[in-house]
Design a protein around this motif. Structure first.
Motif, short mmCIF file in Angstrom:
data_model
loop_
_atom_site.label_atom_id
_atom_site.label_comp_id
_atom_site.label_asym_id
_atom_site.label_seq_id
_atom_site.Cartn_x
_atom_site.Cartn_y
_atom_site.Cartn_z
N VAL A 1 39.76 51.70 40.47
CA VAL A 1 40.00 51.88 41.91
C VAL A 1 41.28 52.68 42.20
N ARG A 2 42.27 52.61 41.30
CA ARG A 2 43.50 53.40 41.47
C ARG A 2 43.94 53.90 40.10
N SER B 1 32.78 48.33 44.86
CA SER B 1 32.44 48.50 46.28
C SER B 1 31.67 47.32 46.86
N LEU B 2 31.32 46.34 46.02
CA LEU B 2 30.64 45.16 46.55
C LEU B 2 31.51 44.46 47.58
N GLU B 3 30.93 44.13 48.70
CA GLU B 3 31.67 43.34 49.68
C GLU B 3 31.90 41.93 49.13
N PRO B 4 32.96 41.26 49.55
CA PRO B 4 33.20 39.91 49.04
C PRO B 4 31.99 38.99 49.19
N PHE C 1 39.13 39.95 45.21
CA PHE C 1 37.83 40.45 44.77
C PHE C 1 37.17 41.21 45.91
N GLY C 2 36.14 41.97 45.56
CA GLY C 2 35.38 42.69 46.57
C GLY C 2 36.04 43.99 47.01
N ARG C 3 35.34 44.73 47.85
CA ARG C 3 35.80 46.04 48.30
C ARG C 3 37.22 45.98 48.85
N GLY C 4 38.07 46.85 48.30
CA GLY C 4 39.44 46.94 48.77
C GLY C 4 40.28 45.72 48.47
N GLY C 5 39.79 44.82 47.57
CA GLY C 5 40.53 43.60 47.29
C GLY C 5 40.62 42.67 48.48
N ARG C 6 39.60 42.76 49.36
CA ARG C 6 39.65 41.98 50.60
C ARG C 6 39.47 40.48 50.36
#
Length: 333
Positions: free
Chosen positions: A68-69, A106-109, A134-139
């Protein structure tokens, strides 16, 4: 390059090969499997034993930040093979290594909890650390994991931080200690010495010419090496274990243009290790690498290093001379 379907296929095959017992799952990257991780794993194993469940650890490869980065990807503290071994040593009966890719990231939480943890793995209980995301953007956070999971029948156990002298333990803190050469702090945080490994390379026998023969290793980039310096160490190979002193870096007095190497002198050892795979554990730092005015001055300093390393290793219970047949030293009991 793996895809989301590849990752889900790995998870599905893992779930299908289960024991049939309820699945208790510890989830995290677990780089280093440090003392904070070990608390999670011990709790996982103890609760699973009491409930008749199967204790499983889920980890990810490559490191999520490398996906992701990539520009912020951290150097690893353990190879994947060693990470799996450590996870099992500390309580997991099986380890699920999930291929981590952009699609999985990219999976949503909500998708991760419902479709991965509940539907595919059929986990009954999940264990995470205080900083787990976890999940998209570490949300996703432990609170969100509980909010999503508990209505689906998924129990959540969040464990708090482990501290050492007021310092919250984390893989990042351990990397910082190694970058500063503070291998003694890394040892305390990991609960064991930080280690690097590799095949013993043919050398120019410069150490032998000084009266201190060395086994030389090159950095293959698989795990983080400490900063350059002279260290008290312990080496392992083929079940053997031996105390030593190591120079990590260059050789400015006798070979200023030479490559960066880890040169390990095993105390009172007589034998040939060329071609063997050596694991070197860093116990304490003795000094910086520096240039000496003469070869004789270098020889005298190495003799002092050997005495200092022997004293440090003896006082700490790390002194060992077991060439074959693994024998446990005082610090391994």
């Amino acid at each position: 390059m793996t895809s989301l379907e590849d990752s889900l296929a790995v998870i599905r095959r893992f779930a299908d090969a289960g024991s049939g017992r309820p699945l208790f799952l510890a989830v995290g990257t677990f780089d280093g499997v440090h003392r904070g991780h070990q608390v999670i794993l011990r709790r996982l194993a103890a609760d699973a034993a009491e409930a008749g469940a199967e204790p499983v650890a889920m980890t990810f490869d490559p490191h999520p930040r490398a996906v992701v980065r990539p520009d912020e990807a951290p150097p690893l503290l353990l190879t994947l093979e060693d990470r799996v071994q450590r996870l099992k040593e500390h309580g997991a009966q099986r380890v699920l290594v999930v291929p981590f890719n952009r699609e999985f990231a990219s999976l949503e939480p909500e998708e991760f909890v419902r479709h991965v943890l509940v539907e595919r793995l059929r986990a009954r209980r999940v264990y995470v650390g205080f900083s787990f995301t976890f999940g998209r953007g570490g949300r996703g956070t432990p609170a969100l994991l509980r909010q999503i999971g508990e209505p689906l029948g998924l129990e959540v156990r969040q464990l708090g931080p482990v501290t050492e002298a007021g310092q919250v333990l984390s893989s990042t803190v351990i990397r910082q200690a190694l970058a500063a050469g503070d291998v003694a702090a890394a040892l305390r945080y990991l609960g064991r010495p930080h280690a690097v490994s590799g095949p013993v390379l043919p050398g120019r026998r410069q150490g032998r010419g000084l009266g201190f023969p060395t086994a030389n290793l090159a950095d293959d980039g698989r795990v983080l090496w400490p900063t350059d310096g002279v260290y008290a160490v312990r080496a392992r190979w083929d079940g053997g274990m031996w105390a030593g002193v190591a120079n990590l870096g260059g050789r400015p007095t006798i070979d200023p243009a030479g490559p960066r190497l880890l040169e390990v002198h095993l105390l009172d050892f007589h034998g040939d290790l060329y071609g063997r795979r050596l694991s070197v554990e860093f116990i304490d730092r003795l000094r910086d690498v520096r240039k000496f005015p003469s070869v004789e001055a270098l020889r005298e300093q190495i003799a002092r290093d050997v005495r200092q390393a022997r004293d440090i290793l003896a006082r700490g219970g790390w002194l060992c001379y077991h060439p074959t047949g693994f024998q446990r030293g005082p610090r391994d009991r």
